[in-house]
Design a protein around this motif. Structure first.
Motif, PDB file in Angstrom:
ATOM      1  N   VAL A  50       0.810  -1.214   0.000  1.00 49.09           N
ATOM      2  CA  VAL A  50       0.000   0.000   0.000  1.00 49.09           C
ATOM      3  C   VAL A  50       0.844   1.265   0.000  1.00 49.09           C
ATOM      4  O   VAL A  50       0.543   2.222  -0.711  1.00 49.09           O
ATOM      5  N   ALA A  51       1.915   1.292   0.784  1.00 43.94           N
ATOM      6  CA  ALA A  51       2.691   2.528   0.965  1.00 43.94           C
ATOM      7  C   ALA A  51       3.397   3.019  -0.292  1.00 43.94           C
ATOM      8  O   ALA A  51       3.324   4.219  -0.582  1.00 43.94           O
ATOM      9  N   PRO A  52       4.106   2.199  -1.070  1.00 45.48           N
ATOM     10  CA  PRO A  52       4.809   2.739  -2.243  1.00 45.48           C
ATOM     11  C   PRO A  52       3.911   3.444  -3.256  1.00 45.48           C
ATOM     12  O   PRO A  52       4.272   4.533  -3.725  1.00 45.48           O
ATOM     13  N   PRO A  53       2.732   2.931  -3.611  1.00 48.82           N
ATOM     14  CA  PRO A  53       1.887   3.696  -4.524  1.00 48.82           C
ATOM     15  C   PRO A  53       1.418   5.022  -3.933  1.00 48.82           C
ATOM     16  O   PRO A  53       1.335   6.027  -4.654  1.00 48.82           O
ATOM     17  N   PHE A  54       1.133   5.063  -2.627  1.00 44.92           N
ATOM     18  CA  PHE A  54       0.721   6.319  -2.007  1.00 44.92           C
ATOM     19  C   PHE A  54       1.862   7.330  -1.973  1.00 44.92           C
ATOM     20  O   PHE A  54       1.656   8.520  -2.203  1.00 44.92           O
ATOM     21  N   ILE A  55       3.083   6.858  -1.696  1.00 45.02           N
ATOM     22  CA  ILE A  55       4.237   7.757  -1.685  1.00 45.02           C
ATOM     23  C   ILE A  55       4.499   8.293  -3.087  1.00 45.02           C
ATOM     24  O   ILE A  55       4.746   9.491  -3.273  1.00 45.02           O
ATOM     25  N   ALA A  56       4.437   7.411  -4.082  1.00 41.56           N
ATOM     26  CA  ALA A  56       4.640   7.853  -5.463  1.00 41.56           C
ATOM     27  C   ALA A  56       3.558   8.853  -5.880  1.00 41.56           C
ATOM     28  O   ALA A  56       3.855   9.862  -6.541  1.00 41.56           O
ATOM     29  N   ALA A  57       2.324   8.607  -5.529  1.00 40.76           N
ATOM     30  CA  ALA A  57       1.236   9.525  -5.875  1.00 40.76           C
ATOM     31  C   ALA A  57       1.416  10.870  -5.176  1.00 40.76           C
ATOM     32  O   ALA A  57       1.145  11.919  -5.773  1.00 40.76           O
ATOM     33  N   TYR A  58       1.899  10.851  -3.930  1.00 46.50           N
ATOM     34  CA  TYR A  58       2.129  12.115  -3.217  1.00 46.50           C
ATOM     35  C   TYR A  58       3.195  12.955  -3.919  1.00 46.50           C
ATOM     36  O   TYR A  58       3.014  14.148  -4.144  1.00 46.50           O
ATOM     37  N   PHE A  59       4.332  12.337  -4.263  1.00 46.93           N
ATOM     38  CA  PHE A  59       5.401  13.088  -4.919  1.00 46.93           C
ATOM     39  C   PHE A  59       4.989  13.557  -6.308  1.00 46.93           C
ATOM     40  O   PHE A  59       5.337  14.671  -6.726  1.00 46.93           O
ATOM     41  N   LEU A  60       4.252  12.754  -7.036  1.00 45.41           N
ATOM     42  CA  LEU A  60       3.768  13.152  -8.359  1.00 45.41           C
ATOM     43  C   LEU A  60       2.799  14.339  -8.242  1.00 45.41           C
ATOM     44  O   LEU A  60       2.896  15.306  -9.017  1.00 45.41           O
ATOM     45  N   MET A  61       1.897  14.287  -7.282  1.00 45.24           N
ATOM     46  CA  MET A  61       0.941  15.384  -7.100  1.00 45.24           C
ATOM     47  C   MET A  61       1.649  16.648  -6.627  1.00 45.24           C
ATOM     48  O   MET A  61       1.305  17.757  -7.056  1.00 45.24           O
ATOM     49  N   ASN A  62       2.645  16.496  -5.763  1.00 43.37           N
ATOM     50  CA  ASN A  62       3.416  17.645  -5.295  1.00 43.37           C
ATOM     51  C   ASN A  62       4.166  18.297  -6.467  1.00 43.37           C
ATOM     52  O   ASN A  62       4.179  19.522  -6.607  1.00 43.37           O
ATOM     53  N   TRP A  63       4.792  17.480  -7.313  1.00 46.31           N
ATOM     54  CA  TRP A  63       5.485  18.006  -8.485  1.00 46.31           C
ATOM     55  C   TRP A  63       4.509  18.723  -9.422  1.00 46.31           C
ATOM     56  O   TRP A  63       4.789  19.808  -9.928  1.00 46.31           O
ATOM     57  N   ALA A  64       3.334  18.115  -9.657  1.00 44.96           N
ATOM     58  CA  ALA A  64       2.352  18.714 -10.570  1.00 44.96           C
ATOM     59  C   ALA A  64       1.830  20.045 -10.026  1.00 44.96           C
ATOM     60  O   ALA A  64       1.634  20.998 -10.791  1.00 44.96           O
ATOM     61  N   THR A  65       1.629  20.134  -8.732  1.00 45.27           N
ATOM     62  CA  THR A  65       1.145  21.383  -8.132  1.00 45.27           C
ATOM     63  C   THR A  65       2.200  22.479  -8.261  1.00 45.27           C
ATOM     64  O   THR A  65       1.886  23.619  -8.646  1.00 45.27           O
ATOM     65  N   GLU A  66       3.448  22.151  -7.939  1.00 42.74           N
ATOM     66  CA  GLU A  66       4.521  23.145  -8.062  1.00 42.74           C
ATOM     67  C   GLU A  66       4.721  23.573  -9.516  1.00 42.74           C
ATOM     68  O   GLU A  66       4.951  24.755  -9.805  1.00 42.74           O
ATOM     69  N   ARG A  67       4.640  22.629 -10.450  1.00 45.47           N
ATOM     70  CA  ARG A  67       4.799  22.952 -11.874  1.00 45.47           C
ATOM     71  C   ARG A  67       3.665  23.861 -12.347  1.00 45.47           C
ATOM     72  O   ARG A  67       3.882  24.818 -13.095  1.00 45.47           O
ATOM     73  N   ASN A  68       2.441  23.567 -11.903  1.00 41.79           N
ATOM     74  CA  ASN A  68       1.300  24.389 -12.281  1.00 41.79           C
ATOM     75  C   ASN A  68       1.439  25.805 -11.724  1.00 41.79           C
ATOM     76  O   ASN A  68       1.161  26.785 -12.422  1.00 41.79           O
ATOM     77  N   GLU A  69       1.880  25.921 -10.472  1.00 38.65           N
ATOM     78  CA  GLU A  69       2.076  27.247  -9.884  1.00 38.65           C
ATOM     79  C   GLU A  69       3.173  28.019 -10.621  1.00 38.65           C
ATOM     80  O   GLU A  69       3.061  29.222 -10.838  1.00 38.65           O
ATOM     81  N   TYR A  70       4.237  27.315 -11.034  1.00 35.63           N
ATOM     82  CA  TYR A  70       5.311  27.993 -11.778  1.00 35.63           C
ATOM     83  C   TYR A  70       4.822  28.450 -13.149  1.00 35.63           C
ATOM     84  O   TYR A  70       5.107  29.577 -13.569  1.00 35.63           O
TER      85      TYR A  70
END
Length: 103
Positions: free
Chosen positions: A71-91
């Motif tokens: 369970v943990a690896p997919p959630f960690i990967a999804a968190y980092f992907l969403m964090n990257w997408a949010t920062e990219r969108n803000e930039y």
């Protein structure tokens, strides 16, 4: 018309208390077993929650530890992907991002 003994299952097969065939499956027409003793305890006399808190803690830990690597690896990967997408969108919507990618 009454069925004959042959139609009931043969001539040597015993009939039960109510004139029904009671043979074959598990040898129900055989002799009763002896020497088997069973004991029971009324549900009202048992301790309902004996060891419940102790078992709950260790059973929860056992179940958690057996499933965490699924369970943990997919959630960690999804968190980092969403964090990257949010920062990219803000930039891209910032002044610097619009200036970099504008035509």
């Amino acid at each position: 018309m009454r069925p004959t003994q042959a139609l009931r299952g043969g001539g040597d097969i015993p009939l039960g208390k109510y004139n029904k065939f009671i043979g074959h499956w598990g040898n129900m027409g055989g002799r009763p077993q002896k020497g088997i003793i069973t004991y029971g305890l009324s549900p009202n006399r048992q301790k309902l929650f004996a060891g419940a808190a102790h078992d709950a803690v260790f059973n929860t830990w056992r179940r958690f530890s057996s499933q965490v690597l699924y369970v943990a690896p997919p959630f960690i990967a999804a968190y980092f992907l969403m964090n990257w997408a949010t920062e990219r969108n803000e930039y891209l919507n910032s002044k610097a991002g619009r200036a970099e990618f504008s035509e």
